[in-house]
Design an enzyme around this catalytic site. Structure first.
Site, mmCIF file in Angstrom:
data_model
loop_
_atom_site.group_PDB
_atom_site.id
_atom_site.type_symbol
_atom_site.label_atom_id
_atom_site.label_comp_id
_atom_site.label_asym_id
_atom_site.label_seq_id
_atom_site.Cartn_x
_atom_site.Cartn_y
_atom_site.Cartn_z
ATOM 1 N N ASP A 84 32.009 47.661 43.871
ATOM 2 C CA ASP A 84 33.358 47.939 42.388
ATOM 3 C C ASP A 84 31.949 48.428 41.476
ATOM 4 O O ASP A 84 31.239 48.103 40.978
ATOM 5 C CB ASP A 84 33.619 47.027 41.910
ATOM 6 C CG ASP A 84 34.720 47.012 40.757
ATOM 7 O OD1 ASP A 84 35.081 48.619 40.661
ATOM 8 O OD2 ASP A 84 34.048 45.943 39.359
ATOM 9 N N ASN A 231 39.702 41.171 37.883
ATOM 10 C CA ASN A 231 38.602 39.688 38.124
ATOM 11 C C ASN A 231 38.487 38.805 36.327
ATOM 12 O O ASN A 231 38.008 37.024 37.101
ATOM 13 C CB ASN A 231 37.707 40.346 37.656
ATOM 14 C CG ASN A 231 35.892 40.055 38.017
ATOM 15 O OD1 ASN A 231 35.319 39.170 38.815
ATOM 16 N ND2 ASN A 231 35.171 40.870 37.142
#
Length: 289
Positions: A84, A231
């Site tokens: 990411d 997240n």
């Protein structure tokens, strides 16, 4: 079997749902996400930021843990292990470590340099059977020290990067990482629509999925978003459940201090959050489509 994200996202875009990318931070995170994906028969992407990779001692450790856990748990749904917001150097580290997907975030470079580096990484990733995500326009908030103000991407620049052969494209549409402030103006669907018109069947990625209202999520999916990153919401759920466990004095009862017991409520809270998101994204039951 761990797979690239390409096929699962193409199916998601065609089927008008989105696959969740849930960032992992340790063993509990990974286990909770994998078990929930298997329970709901949903494809899933495990995201790893460079900071989390460093925390877990390196991308090689992460890849080994994910692959071993995937096999030991008997996971049957498609799972991608994805870098990411990767730097140029970080992408090569993950290619070497055995990730199945990478994201090169060149959004802070001038567009010509972003195009040049993305083009090179597309060729390398595809030669290894990996999928690759690129970014145009910054995502607001802070992620591993990179601060973005949430500028909307230029649709023409999105087309330039999409035409390089990337498998998915993250475009800034007013979304931010972390908690959304009270004065947030919302997503720019006008920008998203313009980007989809320029990029066609390319699966689009929505970063900063925490805190975006459900109706906006659904509208974004209808306009071509096939991957949504989560997240912060899992971190908040984990922290809240852990706080309640300790404030209730559970860690002082018997062997409540044992980390397996201490972290269990947080791990269950992550599962609940992941389940809620998968249901919202429409990916439940889509594992074998």
């Amino acid at each position: 079997m761990l797979v690239s994200a390409k096929e699962m996202l193409e199916k998601a875009k065609a089927g008008h749902y989105a696959v969740g990318q849930f960032n992992i931070n340790n063993l509990e995170w990974t286990k909770s996400v994998l078990l929930t994906a298997e329970e709901l028969q949903s494809p899933v992407i495990l995201g790893v930021s460079e900071g989390a990779g460093k925390y877990m001692t390196g991308f090689g450790t992460v890849a080994a843990m994910v692959k071993a856990m995937h096999d030991e748990l008997g996971i049957t749904v498609p799972v991608a292990l994805h870098l990411d917001h990767g730097t140029y150097e970080g992408c090569y580290k993950c290619i070497k470590a055995g990730f199945t997907s990478i994201m090169f975030d060149g959004s802070h470079y001038p567009i010509d340099e972003n195009v040049e580096k993305t083009k090179e990484l597309v060729q390398v990733a595809h030669a290894m059977g990996m999928s690759i995500e690129a970014e145009v326009g910054s995502i607001g908030g802070e992620e591993d020290g990179v601060v973005g103000m949430g500028e909307c991407a230029d649709p023409e620049e999105c087309k330039r990067v999409a035409d390089l052969g990337v498998d998915m494209l993250a475009a800034g549409i007013g979304n931010i990482h972390g908690k959304y402030p009270a004065n947030w103006k919302g997503l720019s669907f006008e920008t998203l629509d313009a980007i989809q018109q320029k990029t066609g069947v390319m699966p689009l990625v929505l970063h900063g999925g925490t805190g975006i209202p459900a109706d906006m999520i659904k509208k974004a999916i209808s306009l071509g978003v096939a991957k949504i990153n989560v997240n912060t919401e899992c971190q908040l759920s984990f922290a809240d459940a852990t706080r309640k466990y300790i404030e209730a004095g559970k860690d002082l009862e018997g062997k409540g201090f044992d980390p397996r017991k201490l972290l269990a409520p947080g791990a269950e809270a992550i599962k609940a959050t992941v389940k809620e998101k998968m249901e919202l994204f429409g990916s439940v039951g889509k594992a074998n489509d």
